[in-house]
Each structure stands twice: as C-alpha cells, then as structure tokens.
Design an enzyme around this catalytic site. Structure first.
Site, short mmCIF file in Angstrom:
data_model
loop_
_atom_site.label_atom_id
_atom_site.label_comp_id
_atom_site.label_asym_id
_atom_site.label_seq_id
_atom_site.Cartn_x
_atom_site.Cartn_y
_atom_site.Cartn_z
N ASP A 138 0.78 -1.25 0.17
CA ASP A 138 0.06 0.07 0.33
C ASP A 138 0.99 1.32 -0.23
OD1 ASP A 138 -2.52 1.41 -0.24
OD2 ASP A 138 -2.74 1.49 1.97
N LYS B 199 2.10 4.65 -0.82
CA LYS B 199 1.54 5.80 -1.60
C LYS B 199 1.90 7.07 -0.83
CE LYS B 199 -2.78 4.80 0.90
NZ LYS B 199 -4.38 4.65 1.08
N ASN C 136 1.37 7.72 2.89
CA ASN C 136 2.24 6.68 3.66
C ASN C 136 3.77 6.98 3.94
OD1 ASN C 136 -0.15 5.67 4.37
ND2 ASN C 136 0.16 3.99 3.06
N ASP D 177 2.60 2.66 7.67
CA ASP D 177 1.44 2.05 7.58
C ASP D 177 1.52 0.80 6.82
OD1 ASP D 177 -1.23 1.39 7.35
OD2 ASP D 177 -2.00 3.04 6.23
N THR E 162 -4.69 0.53 -2.66
CA THR E 162 -5.43 1.40 -2.86
C THR E 162 -5.67 1.62 -4.49
OG1 THR E 162 -4.83 2.88 -0.84
CG2 THR E 162 -5.70 4.18 -2.84
#
Length: 412
Positions: free
Chosen positions: A206, A208, A211, A227, A248
C-alpha cells in the site's frame, strides 16, 4: 487521491521469525470492557494521496467539539497502563478501526505516536496482526519504528516513532522550489527502505504518498515509510507469491487486478505511480469510474502531456517507464531503481529547472476538486443509499468481465 473505496484486507501472515520489539504488555484480563464506547469503525479510512485544503464550514451547522475536550475524552478512555507512562496530547489521525494519538513520555518528555487499533472487529484484528508482524522485525532509518505494545481484550496500543514533518506533498507545496534533484533525494530514501523490506521478504502493498512522512520539519529531514496494515511478511525461502487482492485503487499493479499470484514487484509499480505524481502533481491513471480506471492500469497507458512534463528530463521519464511496466518480470527491482542513471546522476548533479509552480498548482487543483466532490457526495448520500447494494453488484460484475477481457492481453 483515492477513489473513496475500501481497501481489501489481506490474511494475517503466520510466519514471522524475528521479534525486535523491546516490550509487549499483554492483556491482563478485564471482566468488562471499560473502553467499549471509545472508538468505532467510521468508514473506509481511505485518505487522499494529495492533501485536501479545508472546506468552508457552514456557520449554521453544528460546530466541532473543542480540542481540549476531545483530548480529555481520549485521555480518560485510554488503558491505565498507557496513561501511566504517556501523556495523551492530541488526536492526529484516524482509520476504519484505529486512531493515532500524539503522546509524550512522562519521564523523558520524548514525543511518540500511539496507534490504537480495535481488535474486536475481524478486519481490525487482521490489520493489527499484519502491522505488528512487520514492525517487530524491521529496523531501518526510513521505516517507522515500533517502540512497545500494550494489549487489552478488544484493542491494541502500538507506541511508535512520531513523524512531525508532515506528508510528502504538504512539504512540496510549502517549499517554493522543487527540482528533479529533490525528487531523486526523496526516491533514494524510499527505495532504500523498500529494498530493505524486500530483502526481509516483506511487501508493503500500500505504498502511496500519504504513507511517506517527513521525520521532522527541518530541510534535512529523512522520509519514513509508514502504515503496514496491508503488508505481507514471508520467511526467507518461502514461496514469494501472494494472492490477496488489496491496496489503494490508483496504485494497484495490473497483476493484482487480474487476480494472478504476484511478488514484491507490486511495490515497484506503486513507486512508479508515486514518481509520476512527484514530478507532475498529477496521476498517471485516474478516473472516477472504477472500471475505466482499472482498464487504464491494465493497459499500462499513460502520457507525459501537459505541464510540467516538457521540462522533465528523458532520464526521469525512462525511470518511470521502467516501473510502470505491465509485465512484472520487466519491472525494475528496488536495487535496480537505485542504480538507474537518473537517480545516480541527479543525486550528484542538480537539474536546475524548478518544477514547483506546475506541481503545486496541479496538486492544489486536484485537492480542491476532491473537496467539492466530498461535499457533493455528503449532500446526496441519503438518496444513494437505497442504490448502493445494486451499484456494488454492478461494479463487481464489471470488474469480473474486465478481468476476463484483459487476461489474454496481460498474458500476451
């Protein structure tokens, strides 16, 4: 910059083999849960990849509770073992089954963050187990560090390093100047952290911009990866293939969308998306319609049109092209990305073209658009509620059809 959809949570990893956390305070057994009215799930917990400016508040609507009262409420409902060591200062973040609170160690006055996760919900428990399995193993300057853990029957308190420098794009907007050399400095730090994770058999899943946090407000601050709720941890030598669909939407790699077993190369695809945003303030793949968005990703087609792309070097574009490659076997690894000529040369010799104006304008334009969309969605939410189940079934059917349609394209 997400689509406003829930993440799909992975199965909790069961093969962690290294525990570096100094201390874990186990559950001691309460007959009743005195905190049962504290945190509730509040939606999907998806944050915008680009920071949104505050929307104007209607003066006739109910005003938010004063900050002092909110802090007092959180402090009163924390586990006594936590408040015995830490002063609760402020709520700084929230997710579906979690809250992040800024605290101060009573003895040392050192600031930390405590992530409180509701484990009475299955999804919250899975996220907690995934994150703990990873954070207990890692020690790297560009990865958020877990300090200690407190457990109760229905929630877990994770004490972690506090990153006070803000999100990546907040810093870019505020900075006033941003060049390709600045971009490579950011990416070097992120790639160092990702290479370390992949060496341990950990895939973030994840990655992105929101984060990626700066450790402190200073100009020399490092970037930290945070995260790990969707991360997957594997023992060295185990089958490195993963199958869970998660992430995501705008950052999901094509092989995940076609439900093929995948490797840690999905993190490298996400870094390609991040690099594209970092140099332009726009997304390579973006559409409010999920099916059309996934179609773009599966085709791997994006463009370098519009500002500031004419001012971006061909080496930078080549770097992105070698990450946003549909075939994961042709995608650069973290080590290869660190050795790419753009990263190596730009780290040594600065590109003097200031991309800040175009990047910040694009970021703010996107943030403003999201703000308007959020207000519009709130005003029409009740009228859409009766159609939500039908719409979800339609989207799922469209995605299945899309997957079948592009299986042959992907395999070719």
């Amino acid at each position: 910059m997400g689509c406003g959809t829930s993440k799909v949570l992975p199965e909790p990893p069961k093969d962690v083999h290294l525990d570096l956390v100094k201390k874990v305070e186990p559950y001691t057994g309460y007959k009743t849960d005195i905190y049962k009215h504290f945190i509730k799930g509040d939606g999907d917990g998806i944050k915008s990849a680009i920071p949104s400016p505050p929307c104007h508040v209607n003066p006739h609507t109910e005003q938010p509770e004063p900050r002092k009262n909110r802090v007092a409420k959180y402090r009163a409902k924390f586990d006594p073992r936590v408040t015995a060591k830490y002063d609760i200062k402020a709520l700084i973040g929230r997710g579906s089954f979690s809250r992040v609170v800024r605290v101060e160690h009573k003895a040392t006055k050192q600031p930390y963050a405590i992530k409180l996760i509701e484990t009475k919900y299955r999804e919250g428990r899975e996220v907690c187990e995934s994150e703990l399995c990873v954070l207990r193993r890692v020690r790297h300057t560009n990865i958020i560090q877990l300090i200690e853990v407190f457990e109760t029957q229905e929630r877990v308190y994770m004490v972690m390093e506090l990153a006070t420098g803000g999100e990546l794009f907040d810093r870019i907007i505020a900075k006033g100047s941003f060049t390709e050399r600045d971009a490579t400095r950011v990416l070097q730090m992120v790639l160092d952290g990702v290479k370390y994770l992949h060496t341990l058999g950990i895939t973030h899943r994840d990655l992105k911009p929101e984060n990626l946090l700066y450790y402190h407000p200073g100009m020399d601050s490092k970037i930290m990866i945070t995260d790990f709720g969707l991360a997957s941890a594997r023992k060295k030598g185990d089958d490195c293939l993963m199958k869970t669909t998660c992430g995501t939407p705008e950052y999901i790699a094509p092989e995940i969308l076609v439900r093929k077993p995948y490797t840690n190369s999905v993190d490298m695809w996400a870094l390609g998306v991040i690099s594209y945003i970092l140099l332009s303030g726009t997304m390579p793949f973006e559409d409010d319609n999920r099916t059309r968005l996934y179609r773009q990703i599966l085709k791997g087609k994006y463009s370098y049109s519009g500002e500031p792309w004419p001012s971006v070097s061909n080496l930078a574009k080549d770097f992105i092209d070698h990450l946003l490659t549909v075939d994961p076997n042709d995608r650069m690894t973290a080590l290869q990305a660190l050795k790419h000529p753009w990263v190596v040369t730009m780290a040594a010799s600065s590109s003097m073209k200031n991309l800040h104006r175009s990047i910040s304008q694009n970021l703010l334009k996107r943030a403003s658009s999201r703000c308007q969309s959020t207000k519009s969605a709130q005003s029409t939410r009740s009228s859409r509620s009766t159609k939500s189940n039908k719409s979800r079934r339609v989207r799922e059917r469209e995605l299945r059809e899309l997957n079948l349609r592009y299986q042959q394209h992907y395999n070719g």
